[in-house]
Write a protein that holds these residues in place. Structure first.
Motif, PDB file in Angstrom:
ATOM      1  N   UNK A  97       0.859  -1.187   0.000  1.00 16.02           N
ATOM      2  CA  UNK A  97       0.000   0.000   0.000  1.00 16.02           C
ATOM      3  C   UNK A  97       0.895   1.237   0.000  1.00 16.02           C
ATOM      4  N   UNK A  98       0.694   2.120  -0.985  1.00 10.32           N
ATOM      5  CA  UNK A  98       1.566   3.288  -1.130  1.00 10.32           C
ATOM      6  C   UNK A  98       1.227   4.415  -0.171  1.00 10.32           C
ATOM      7  N   UNK A  99      -0.036   4.553   0.167  1.00  7.11           N
ATOM      8  CA  UNK A  99      -0.481   5.653   1.015  1.00  7.11           C
ATOM      9  C   UNK A  99      -1.625   5.183   1.906  1.00  7.11           C
ATOM     10  N   UNK A 100      -1.541   5.524   3.183  1.00 11.07           N
ATOM     11  CA  UNK A 100      -2.616   5.221   4.128  1.00 11.07           C
ATOM     12  C   UNK A 100      -3.160   6.535   4.681  1.00 11.07           C
ATOM     13  N   UNK A 112       3.550  10.531  16.552  1.00  9.37           N
ATOM     14  CA  UNK A 112       2.771   9.473  17.198  1.00  9.37           C
ATOM     15  C   UNK A 112       1.291   9.700  16.907  1.00  9.37           C
ATOM     16  N   UNK A 113       0.527   8.617  16.822  1.00  9.55           N
ATOM     17  CA  UNK A 113      -0.905   8.730  16.553  1.00  9.55           C
ATOM     18  C   UNK A 113      -1.713   7.922  17.556  1.00  9.55           C
ATOM     19  N   UNK A 114      -2.795   8.507  18.029  1.00  8.34           N
ATOM     20  CA  UNK A 114      -3.762   7.816  18.888  1.00  8.34           C
ATOM     21  C   UNK A 114      -5.108   7.907  18.182  1.00  8.34           C
ATOM     22  N   UNK A 133      -0.432   1.378  10.575  1.00 15.11           N
ATOM     23  CA  UNK A 133       0.590   2.347  10.963  1.00 15.11           C
ATOM     24  C   UNK A 133       1.975   1.710  11.051  1.00 15.11           C
ATOM     25  N   UNK A 134       2.028   0.399  11.325  1.00 18.33           N
ATOM     26  CA  UNK A 134       3.318  -0.276  11.423  1.00 18.33           C
ATOM     27  C   UNK A 134       3.917  -0.564  10.055  1.00 18.33           C
ATOM     28  N   UNK A 165       3.843   4.769  16.662  1.00 18.62           N
ATOM     29  CA  UNK A 165       4.866   5.710  17.126  1.00 18.62           C
ATOM     30  C   UNK A 165       5.646   6.279  15.942  1.00 18.62           C
ATOM     31  N   UNK A 166       5.791   7.598  15.924  1.00 14.04           N
ATOM     32  CA  UNK A 166       6.663   8.267  14.955  1.00 14.04           C
ATOM     33  C   UNK A 166       6.379   7.828  13.521  1.00 14.04           C
TER      34      UNK A 166
END
Length: 218
Positions: A97-100, A112-114, A133-134, A165-166
């Motif tokens: 996947x190129x873009x999420x 970081x994202x929550x 995200x990973x 994270x990051x």
């Protein structure tokens, strides 16, 4: 004038490039499929097992058996395919996947994202967000700049449980387009009629402002 959800999606659609494979998260990101720029071909992938999603169906033309990961009815483009979740997550974990594009409750200045849990509120689980995200090389977040209480969602440090994270590269909110850098949030564009000062007041994290900030075109 701050943007509405549709306008946020329109601006994010300008980040799409010909030939991209794109995963759309739940919420504002799903609207991006309605605004693909002319002249390019993009394949939208949904973690529940769809490749080749189109725009949302017109009222009265919905098929309840064809849905995205958020259980919204969708359309499919010619050549679309359906498959099981193991193959879907194989695509994601295999970095195909190129873009999420994801929604978020909070993003910190280091990326970081929550976006999955508010303590005390019942949720079914993280879903596929952790895998996305990973594995994604390029993550854009679509969200409102502040919460319903008016508090910033662009923070020095996230207060909610983290999803990743990051990892966030860019954020498009109702007020601005922001790049996540090593130094903090770099302001790239401002929503029409929104001042830099308004964005500064709505941003808790370190906001980097260099030169004149152009108005967003969406």
């Amino acid at each position: 004038m701050s943007l509405n959800k549709e306008q946020i999606a329109q601006r994010i659609a300008k980040e799409l490039k010909d030939g991209y494979y794109v995963n759309l998260g739940i919420g504002i990101p799903t609207l991006v499929a309605n605004y693909i720029p002319r002249g390019i071909s993009v394949e939208f992938q949904s973690e529940n097992g769809v490749l080749g999603m189109g725009p949302f169906p017109y009222e009265g033309e919905e098929d309840p058996d064809i849905i995205n990961a958020g259980k919204q009815t969708i359309t499919t483009l010619p050549g679309a395919s359906f498959f099981d979740s193991s193959l879907s997550f194989g695509m994601i974990r295999g970095k195909h996947v190129d873009l999420t594009i994801l929604g978020a409750m909070e993003v910190s200045e280091n990326g970081d994202i929550a976006n999955w849990k508010i303590p005390g509120k019942m949720v079914k689980g993280m879903g596929g967000a952790m895998d996305l995200v990973a594995s994604a090389e390029n993550i854009i977040v679509a969200m409102m700049h502040t919460n319903k209480a008016g508090a910033s969602k662009l923070l020095k440090k996230c207060s909610l449980p983290l999803t990743g994270v990051n990892c966030v590269k860019k954020i498009v909110t109702n007020l601005a387009v922001i790049e996540v850098t090593k130094e903090g949030f770099k302001l790239l564009e401002r929503a029409p009629g929104v001042s830099v000062e308004e964005i500064k007041k709505a941003t808790e994290g370190n906001l980097i402002i260099v030169g004149e900030i152009p108005e967003m075109i969406y």
